[in-house]
Design an enzyme around this catalytic site. Structure first.
Site, mmCIF file in Angstrom:
data_model
loop_
_atom_site.group_PDB
_atom_site.id
_atom_site.type_symbol
_atom_site.label_atom_id
_atom_site.label_comp_id
_atom_site.label_asym_id
_atom_site.label_seq_id
_atom_site.Cartn_x
_atom_site.Cartn_y
_atom_site.Cartn_z
ATOM 1 C CB CYS A 33 -7.347 7.342 -7.040
ATOM 2 S SG CYS A 33 -7.265 5.473 -6.624
ATOM 3 N N GLY A 38 -7.612 3.439 2.937
ATOM 4 C CA GLY A 38 -6.987 4.189 1.931
ATOM 5 C C GLY A 38 -8.014 5.404 1.160
ATOM 6 C CG ASP A 93 -9.802 -0.210 -0.923
ATOM 7 O OD1 ASP A 93 -9.209 -0.483 -2.332
ATOM 8 O OD2 ASP A 93 -10.538 0.892 -0.975
ATOM 9 N NE ARG A 104 -15.745 3.099 -15.604
ATOM 10 C CZ ARG A 104 -17.254 2.651 -16.801
ATOM 11 N NH1 ARG A 104 -17.031 3.550 -18.111
ATOM 12 N NH2 ARG A 104 -18.548 2.395 -16.361
ATOM 13 C CD GLU A 148 21.294 -1.392 -1.836
ATOM 14 O OE1 GLU A 148 22.172 -1.520 -1.398
ATOM 15 O OE2 GLU A 148 20.288 -1.244 -1.567
ATOM 16 C CG ASP A 190 -17.618 1.984 -2.361
ATOM 17 O OD1 ASP A 190 -16.436 2.743 -1.679
ATOM 18 O OD2 ASP A 190 -18.018 2.101 -3.002
ATOM 19 N N GLY A 192 -7.654 -3.789 -6.769
ATOM 20 C CA GLY A 192 -8.377 -3.218 -8.171
ATOM 21 C C GLY A 192 -7.554 -3.698 -9.253
ATOM 22 N N GLY A 242 -7.100 7.798 -0.953
ATOM 23 C CA GLY A 242 -6.730 8.506 -2.807
ATOM 24 C C GLY A 242 -5.122 7.321 -2.859
ATOM 25 N N GLY A 285 -3.005 0.979 -3.868
ATOM 26 C CA GLY A 285 -1.974 1.413 -3.950
ATOM 27 C C GLY A 285 -0.613 0.438 -3.518
HETATM 28 P P1 XMP Z 1 -5.526 0.197 -6.727
HETATM 29 O O1 XMP Z 1 -4.447 0.685 -6.337
HETATM 30 O O2 XMP Z 1 -5.306 -1.541 -6.399
HETATM 31 O O3 XMP Z 1 -6.761 0.569 -5.628
HETATM 32 O O4 XMP Z 1 -6.070 -0.383 -7.963
HETATM 33 C C1 XMP Z 1 -8.001 0.136 -5.909
HETATM 34 C C2 XMP Z 1 -8.776 1.324 -5.459
HETATM 35 O O5 XMP Z 1 -8.997 2.584 -5.822
HETATM 36 C C3 XMP Z 1 -10.065 3.381 -5.550
HETATM 37 N N1 XMP Z 1 -10.846 4.045 -6.446
HETATM 38 C C4 XMP Z 1 -11.052 4.918 -6.080
HETATM 39 N N2 XMP Z 1 -10.333 6.141 -5.775
HETATM 40 N N3 XMP Z 1 -11.046 7.776 -7.407
HETATM 41 C C5 XMP Z 1 -10.549 6.944 -6.254
HETATM 42 O O6 XMP Z 1 -9.200 8.054 -5.543
HETATM 43 C C6 XMP Z 1 -11.565 7.357 -7.880
HETATM 44 O O7 XMP Z 1 -12.225 7.077 -9.050
HETATM 45 C C7 XMP Z 1 -11.227 5.123 -7.371
HETATM 46 N N4 XMP Z 1 -11.909 4.298 -8.432
HETATM 47 C C8 XMP Z 1 -11.702 3.188 -6.896
HETATM 48 C C9 XMP Z 1 -11.324 2.102 -4.382
HETATM 49 O O8 XMP Z 1 -10.664 2.437 -2.757
HETATM 50 C C10 XMP Z 1 -9.961 1.330 -5.667
HETATM 51 O O9 XMP Z 1 -10.773 -0.289 -4.626
#
Ligand code: XMP
Length: 472
Positions: A305, A298, A338, A386, A463, A248, A361, A300, A340
């Site tokens: 993020c 994924g 991963d 975080r 909508e 990772d 996340g 960003g 969004g």
């Molecule tokens: P969600 O949208 O489900 O995304 O909260 C979780 C994913 O976000 C990634 N992740 C980060 N990406 N800076 C980033 O650009 C960060 O500090 C960070 N922390 C987590 C990671 O892939 C996670 O599964």
């Protein structure tokens, strides 16, 4: 320069199809995580230190998904979290923890606190011969320092034990007949082979969807980086019998990730590796060709993020998935989308776009099973979430840089409302998925990929959400 358009979940909708599905119960949510691991629901909990340690991983595997234990702790602590998952709930715990008879009650209590188990089998250091068992009722009233485990344990000659070949039915009968909580499994020399607990036996029957390894233990993944002591970390995780390693890093399409992947595969050819994060078909191809068993897509999109803001790089998530899907299809390698995901509909769109699973996340943060305690703020309850590239994550990780001005964060910290058990979140997602599959006439997740996307405008987005009401 011709700039192409890239889209994400909110930019599209799926077009409903004539459905032959009579009930939401008639669809299958089974999917591939990697070449050799099949999940019963397409959800993976993120390897964030505010999301996945053993409690979350256990809950996820029991519900049919999997959790990836984060790496922002010592390798010993991470391996211990993996072991807690592997020891949980299989009928026979294969390497049960033991304690020596000359351990003090203070040492016993420390071990109870460290591992969260109330009792241990007793044997001498470096030996496996069963000498006895010490359980809560033996020591609960003991406050003094002067007593030892050997003084309080139930000795081997008074124990009910069983042989390795015992069936579930026979084990149930022994528990009922002798009113015991723990059943040591021994060989003909009275050496410890395993342990069955009443709790695990009961739970085994409740978990119809649980994802287990070939020994009947819950599956679990763990993340590693690609620099420093990552190879020793892999060794420790393999020793703890992890099912999949998540290699990772923020920019997975890099020479350091490719070299690390090759090195791990050279040492452990059969160990499954999830590689990422990536956002392009070229990245997918390069990582698959050096051995990736699944890909994490994924750059960003995550809720915490700021990579795209800090660096200007990234690809809107649905386009990243759809761009990479043909490569995954060609090589037969599963894809994990991963970040969004905000609502169950996003999960359906990710799968229809070509993903096999999603990683969550933010949507799991704030639940009971996440690490960290509940905090009270202005009379309401919260937990902390975080980004792993946020400032607070950077300064609290082992070996952190002292000079904060040298850290460029790519994530933020947030407080999220406490939302009870993760089970409720997952059932909302799986309910939405089953319903979505019925709109798309998809009996399987793969069939969702035959659905058509339409691009929508801002009016379409307006909508789609509830509107012109005073929401109660
Ligand atoms: P969600 O949208 O489900 O995304 O909260 C979780 C994913 O976000 C990634 N992740 C980060 N990406 N800076 C980033 O650009 C960060 O500090 C960070 N922390 C987590 C990671 O892939 C996670 O599964």
């Amino acid at each position: 320069m011709n700039i192409r358009e890239a889209l994400t979940y909110d930019d599209v909708l799926l077009v409903p199809k004539m459905s032959h599905i009579r009930s939401r119960a008639d669809v299958s949510t089974t999917t591939k995580l990697s070449k050799n691991i099949t999940l019963n629901i397409p959800i993976v909990s993120s390897n964030m230190d505010t999301v996945t340690e053993s409690a979350m991983a256990i809950a996820m595997a029991r519900m049919g998904g999997i959790g990836i234990i984060h790496r922002f702790c010592s390798m010993e602590a991470q391996a211990r979290e993996v072991l807690k998952v592997k020891r949980h709930q299989s009928m026979i715990v294969r390497k049960p923890l033991t304690i020596t008879p000359n351990s003090s009650i203070k040492e016993l209590r420390a071990k109870v606190k460290e591992y969260g188990y109330s009792g241990f089998l007793v044997c001498e250091e470096g030996d496996t011969k069963l000498l006895g068992i010490i359980t809560k009722r033996d020591y609960i009233l003991e406050n003094g320092e002067e007593k030892f485990v050997g003084d309080l344990m139930t000795s081997a000659q008074d124990l009910i034990t069983a042989a390795n070949e015992i069936s579930i039915e026979e084990a149930k009968q022994l528990f009922a007949k002798h009113k015991i909580e723990k059943l040591p499994i021994v060989d003909e020399n009275f050496s410890i082979v395993g342990l069955i607990t009443k709790k695990d036996l009961v739970e085994n029957f409740d978990d119809k969807l649980a994802v287990k390894d070939r020994h009947g233990r819950l599956v679990v993944g763990a993340a590693v980086g690609v620099t420093g002591d990552y190879m020793e970390r892999v060794d420790a995780l393999v020793e703890a019998e992890v099912d999949i390693i998540d290699l990772d890093i923020a920019h997975g399409h890099s020479i350091i990730e490719i070299e690390a992947l090759k090195q791990i595969k050279e040492k452990y050819p059969n160990l499954e590796i999830m590689a990422g994060n990536i956002a392009t078909p070229d990245a997918a191809k390069d990582l698959i060709e050096v051995g990736a068993d699944c890909l994490k897509v994924g750059i960003g999109p995550g809720s915490i993020c700021t990579t795209r803001i800090t660096t200007g790089f990234g690809v809107p998530q649905l386009s990243a998935i759809m761009d990479i899907y043909p490569v995954c299809f060609e090589y037969g390698i599963p894809m994990i989308a991963d970040g969004g995901i905000k609502v169950p509909g996003d999960l359906v769109k990710a799968l229809a776009g070509g993903a096999d699973c999603v990683m969550l996340g933010g949507q799991l943060s704030g639940t009971e099973e996440t690490p960290g305690s509940v905090i009270n703020y202005n009379g309401r309850q919260y937990k902390i979430s975080r980004g792993m590239a946020s400032l607070t994550a950077a300064i609290s990780r082992p070996g952190a840089k002292e000079d904060l001005s040298k850290i460029t964060p790519e994530g933020i910290e947030a407080k999220v409302p406490y939302r009870g058990s993760v089970k409720d979140v997952i059932s909302k997602y799986i309910g939405g998925l089953r319903s979505g599959m019925s709109y798309g006439n998809a009996k399987t997740i793969r069939e969702l990929r035959d659905c058509e996307f339409v691009k929508i405008t801002n009016s379409g987005i307006r909508e789609s959400n509830s509107h012109d009401n005073e929401v109660l």
